[in-house]
Write an enzyme that holds these catalytic residues in place. Structure first.
Site, mmCIF file in Angstrom:
data_model
loop_
_atom_site.group_PDB
_atom_site.id
_atom_site.type_symbol
_atom_site.label_atom_id
_atom_site.label_comp_id
_atom_site.label_asym_id
_atom_site.label_seq_id
_atom_site.Cartn_x
_atom_site.Cartn_y
_atom_site.Cartn_z
ATOM 1 N N ASP A 1 39.759 42.965 40.862
ATOM 2 C CA ASP A 1 40.248 42.625 39.501
ATOM 3 C C ASP A 1 39.531 42.258 38.211
ATOM 4 O O ASP A 1 39.874 41.945 37.126
ATOM 5 C CB ASP A 1 41.308 41.486 39.999
ATOM 6 C CG ASP A 1 40.219 40.213 40.360
ATOM 7 O OD1 ASP A 1 38.734 40.482 40.472
ATOM 8 O OD2 ASP A 1 40.650 38.912 40.642
ATOM 9 N N SER A 2 38.149 42.551 38.215
ATOM 10 C CA SER A 2 37.461 42.889 36.634
ATOM 11 C C SER A 2 38.076 42.776 36.047
ATOM 12 O O SER A 2 37.891 43.267 34.376
ATOM 13 C CB SER A 2 36.331 42.614 37.855
ATOM 14 O OG SER A 2 35.626 44.296 38.138
ATOM 15 N N ASP B 1 41.754 45.378 45.380
ATOM 16 C CA ASP B 1 41.164 43.514 45.257
ATOM 17 C C ASP B 1 42.830 43.312 44.635
ATOM 18 O O ASP B 1 44.135 43.651 43.352
ATOM 19 C CB ASP B 1 40.622 43.583 43.941
ATOM 20 C CG ASP B 1 39.731 42.355 43.532
ATOM 21 O OD1 ASP B 1 39.173 41.134 44.605
ATOM 22 O OD2 ASP B 1 39.234 41.994 42.927
ATOM 23 N N LYS C 1 41.287 43.600 49.499
ATOM 24 C CA LYS C 1 40.325 42.432 49.502
ATOM 25 C C LYS C 1 40.806 41.173 48.850
ATOM 26 O O LYS C 1 42.029 40.784 48.076
ATOM 27 C CB LYS C 1 39.313 42.672 48.222
ATOM 28 C CG LYS C 1 38.064 41.137 48.105
ATOM 29 C CD LYS C 1 36.191 41.546 47.060
ATOM 30 C CE LYS C 1 37.091 41.827 46.083
ATOM 31 N NZ LYS C 1 37.157 41.025 45.176
ATOM 32 N N GLU D 1 40.992 36.786 47.676
ATOM 33 C CA GLU D 1 39.383 35.831 47.540
ATOM 34 C C GLU D 1 40.585 34.075 48.164
ATOM 35 O O GLU D 1 41.129 33.922 48.548
ATOM 36 C CB GLU D 1 39.362 35.499 46.337
ATOM 37 C CG GLU D 1 38.480 36.257 45.443
ATOM 38 C CD GLU D 1 38.579 36.261 43.700
ATOM 39 O OE1 GLU D 1 38.854 35.361 43.807
ATOM 40 O OE2 GLU D 1 38.390 36.605 43.028
ATOM 41 N N GLU E 1 29.568 35.472 47.159
ATOM 42 C CA GLU E 1 29.196 35.844 45.222
ATOM 43 C C GLU E 1 28.753 34.407 44.532
ATOM 44 O O GLU E 1 29.353 33.703 45.256
ATOM 45 C CB GLU E 1 31.029 36.293 44.328
ATOM 46 C CG GLU E 1 30.615 36.221 42.734
ATOM 47 C CD GLU E 1 31.726 36.969 41.958
ATOM 48 O OE1 GLU E 1 32.900 37.472 42.828
ATOM 49 O OE2 GLU E 1 31.341 36.431 40.424
HETATM 50 O O1 KIV Z 1 36.471 42.173 41.431
HETATM 51 C C1 KIV Z 1 35.613 42.229 40.942
HETATM 52 O O2 KIV Z 1 34.902 43.136 40.808
HETATM 53 C C2 KIV Z 1 35.123 41.985 42.240
HETATM 54 C C3 KIV Z 1 33.788 42.004 42.915
HETATM 55 C C4 KIV Z 1 32.495 41.816 41.663
HETATM 56 C C5 KIV Z 1 32.808 41.782 43.909
HETATM 57 O O3 KIV Z 1 35.671 40.947 42.534
#
Ligand code: KIV
Length: 265
Positions: A45-46, A84, A114, A116, A183
């Site tokens: 989600d980055s 994510d 993934k 959180e 993280e």
């Molecule tokens: O969103 C992302 O890029 C991440 C990673 C850096 C672990 O969650």
């Protein structure tokens, strides 16, 4: 062909082979990262910050991750592909989590998701795994909790915080996650968590003792146009190369030096 699966990641931990994981948001980058056999591609989600220009990851939608997962899927052959889950796509209840996560698998072609959070999401993790959706956990500095944390701050420095993270890791492992991102936590703590869990830990800003490491690809390529945190190693400064190339192109166009005969029909 060495297709990486969640089972293979587990085997890598057992034989102490380090796991490489990078973010990936598009087709051509997936192809390049496959050529160097990066083990895991994460449609993070980055992308909200890196691709879409948001201030943080919170505005990212399920549709955004889905769109980019489909593109990465088309370029990916061997890496484990993880989608994510964005903010509020899995917190509203198990039914909604199942619906959103299953879209990543069915429509996006992801092989895992993934999410959180710690103990509070263990119930959701269990439900997803019962539905055969492999889940990677993510604890420590969790960017979707930026407002609660009061910024991007290293977590687990205090004894009780560290204890809570160790407990979160244990509970998530028990719930069935296949791997855990750690993280922004002290190296000593990530070492302890990595030793205590039987699934692979993947660190970002968590030191050298994790079973694997993840970075945002654009960070390591020098393509973010912003300062990077201490834990980012910039292996190349592609922003400088791009500025040079685009600047040359512009100059040649202005001076009618491009295209020459070589580039014309
Ligand atoms: O969103 C992302 O890029 C991440 C990673 C850096 C672990 O969650």
């Amino acid at each position: 062909m060495n297709k990486i699966t969640v089972v293979k990641l587990q085997e890598m931990k057992q034989r102490k082979e380090k796991i490489s994981m990078l973010t990936c948001y598009n087709y051509w980058m997936a192809k390049i990262l496959n050529e160097v056999a990066v083990d895991v591609l994460l449609v993070g989600d980055s992308l909200g910050m890196v691709v879409l220009g948001y201030e943080n990851t919170l505005p990212v939608k399920v549709e955004d991750i889905l769109y980019h997962t489909k593109a990465v899927k088309r370029g990916n052959l061997n890496a484990l592909l993880i989608a994510d889950m964005p903010f509020m796509s899995y917190q509203l209840g198990e039914k909604e989590a199942l619906l959103n996560c299953s879209r990543m698998i069915k429509e996006g072609g992801a092989e895992a998701v993934k999410i959180e959070g710690g103990a509070q999401i263990a119930g959701t993790v269990k439900r997803l795994i019962e539905a055969n959706i492999p889940v990677m956990g993510h604890i420590g500095l969790i960017p979707q909790a930026i407002h609660k944390m009061g910024g991007y701050k290293v977590q687990g420095r205090k004894k009780e915080e560290a204890q809570r993270l160790i407990e979160d890791a244990r509970i998530l492992e028990e719930a069935g996650i296949f791997s855990l991102v750690l993280e922004g936590i002290p190296e000593k703590l990530s070492k302890e968590i990595t030793r205590k869990i039987n699934i692979p830990s993947i660190g970002i800003g968590a030191g050298k003792y994790c079973d694997g490491q993840v970075l945002v690809t654009e960070d390591l390529l020098g393509l973010t146009g912003r300062g990077t945190p201490k834990f980012v190693k910039q292996y190349v400064h592609l922003d400088i190369q791009i500025k040079k190339a685009a600047g040359k192109f512009k100059k040649e166009v202005k001076e009618s030096k491009f295209p020459t005969n070589k580039y014309s029909y």
